[in-house]
Write a protein that holds these residues in place. Structure first.
Motif, short mmCIF file in Angstrom:
data_model
loop_
_atom_site.label_atom_id
_atom_site.label_comp_id
_atom_site.label_asym_id
_atom_site.label_seq_id
_atom_site.Cartn_x
_atom_site.Cartn_y
_atom_site.Cartn_z
N ARG A 4 0.83 -1.21 0.00
CA ARG A 4 0.00 0.00 0.00
C ARG A 4 0.87 1.25 0.00
N VAL A 5 1.98 1.22 0.72
CA VAL A 5 2.90 2.36 0.72
C VAL A 5 3.47 2.58 -0.67
N ASP A 6 3.70 1.48 -1.40
CA ASP A 6 4.24 1.58 -2.76
C ASP A 6 3.20 1.99 -3.80
N GLY A 7 1.96 2.18 -3.36
CA GLY A 7 0.94 2.68 -4.26
C GLY A 7 -0.06 1.65 -4.76
N ALA A 8 -0.01 0.42 -4.24
CA ALA A 8 -0.95 -0.61 -4.69
C ALA A 8 -2.33 -0.35 -4.09
N ASN A 9 -3.37 -0.57 -4.90
CA ASN A 9 -4.73 -0.43 -4.39
C ASN A 9 -5.21 -1.76 -3.80
N ASN A 10 -6.42 -1.77 -3.27
CA ASN A 10 -6.93 -2.96 -2.59
C ASN A 10 -7.02 -4.17 -3.54
N TRP A 11 -7.46 -3.93 -4.76
CA TRP A 11 -7.59 -5.04 -5.71
C TRP A 11 -6.23 -5.63 -6.07
N GLN A 12 -5.23 -4.78 -6.25
CA GLN A 12 -3.89 -5.27 -6.55
C GLN A 12 -3.30 -6.04 -5.39
N ILE A 13 -3.54 -5.58 -4.17
CA ILE A 13 -3.05 -6.31 -2.99
C ILE A 13 -3.70 -7.68 -2.91
N PHE A 14 -4.99 -7.73 -3.20
CA PHE A 14 -5.71 -9.00 -3.13
C PHE A 14 -5.25 -9.98 -4.20
N THR A 15 -5.16 -9.52 -5.44
CA THR A 15 -4.86 -10.43 -6.55
C THR A 15 -3.39 -10.78 -6.66
N ARG A 16 -2.50 -9.86 -6.34
CA ARG A 16 -1.07 -10.06 -6.59
C ARG A 16 -0.31 -10.57 -5.37
N ILE A 17 -0.89 -10.38 -4.18
CA ILE A 17 -0.17 -10.80 -2.97
C ILE A 17 -0.96 -11.84 -2.19
N ALA A 18 -2.21 -11.52 -1.85
CA ALA A 18 -2.99 -12.40 -0.98
C ALA A 18 -3.31 -13.74 -1.66
#
Length: 272
Positions: free
Chosen positions: A165-179
């Motif tokens: 999130r600090v690097d600028g990722a939104n919630n959808w990107q965090i969910f799909t690319r990390i979680a």
């Protein structure tokens, strides 16, 4: 000695679980008069049943319908349940606990309670007689899978998500690319569970399907049983052969996803 006893117990349990399928497989290679002779090795070995079952029933079409319904149902419930589970696990909002409890409370409702209202909804949409009601209901997720995936999401550290999130990722990107990549075993377990449930589902095809061209394999097996089991002919070898053809894909799928399956079951809910 302890290890020997454990292996012996596992061997006995394995034989008990494997015997019904071995008997079914053996019966599929027997002629009509020897189906119930309880021999695991057929006295008269024949492949005629596997030829005849394709002639007597549109097995290829039924398998295609089942594959379509099963894949769509598994994908739909996995994606939607993961999204809801991620919302309950990651976000902090008022009423999160009671709302999650309400979701879990839906598991206490027997399927018969919602069967008629659900049918009326699909009937009003003109979908009765099609394959859509067999998988589209999964677009709203499943309380069991939401609970399963939420427990896995809770076991993940929050630091990678906050860094993203600090690097600028939104919630959808965090969910799909990390979680989701971190929860791959739980995702695979959810997909396998629903795949097996949809593949073997008979109740919904009995309710919604009318034409034999739209039958799934379980509904087709019911039609074969009605035709050859209760129609006076008693061609049980055809029913046994069709059952083997239905069961084999599930066995293959389990062995292919066994590593993810065991890992997902072993680690889900271990934290959080």
């Amino acid at each position: 000695m302890k290890r020997i006893l454990v292996w012996a117990a596992l061997g006995v349990i394995s034989v008990l679980f494997a015997y019904p399928f071995v008997w079914l497989l053996s019966a599929s290679f027997k002629p009509r008069g020897e189906v119930f002779d309880h021999r695991l090795i057929p006295e008269t070995f024949t492949f005629d049943n596997y030829i005849k079952v394709w002639q007597e029933a549109p097995m290829a079409l039924w398998l295609l319908n089942t594959a379509f319904v099963t894949v769509m149902a598994a994908i739909a419930v996995t994606v939607t349940s993961a999204m809801v589970a991620w919302g309950f696990a990651y976000f902090r909002f008022p009423g999160r606990g009671p709302l999650f409890g309400l979701v879990l409370a839906t598991m206490m409702l027997p399927g018969a309670v919602t069967m008629i209202p659900t049918y009326l909804i699909w009937n009003s949409l003109g979908m009765v007689g099609t394959l859509t009601p067999l998988w589209a209901q999964n677009l709203f997720g499943s309380a069991f899978y939401i609970f399963l995936l939420r427990q896995f999401f809770l076991g993940l550290p929050r630091e990678p998500f906050e860094a993203a999130r600090v690097d600028g990722a939104n919630n959808w990107q965090i969910f799909t690319r990390i979680a989701l990549p971190l929860c791959r075993p739980a995702i695979v377990v959810t997909w396998l569970f629903e795949f097996q449930a949809a593949w073997t589902d008979l109740m919904r095809p009995l309710i919604y399907l009318r034409d034999s061209t739209t039958f799934t394999v379980p509904r087709g097996l019911k039609a074969l049983l009605d035709q050859y089991g209760f129609g006076g002919e008693w061609h049980w070898e055809i029913v046994m052969t069709a059952s083997v053809i239905t069961t084999v894909p599930m066995i293959v799928l389990f062995f292919v996803g066994q590593r993810h399956f065991v890992r997902g079951i072993a680690t889900t809910g271990s934290k959080g």
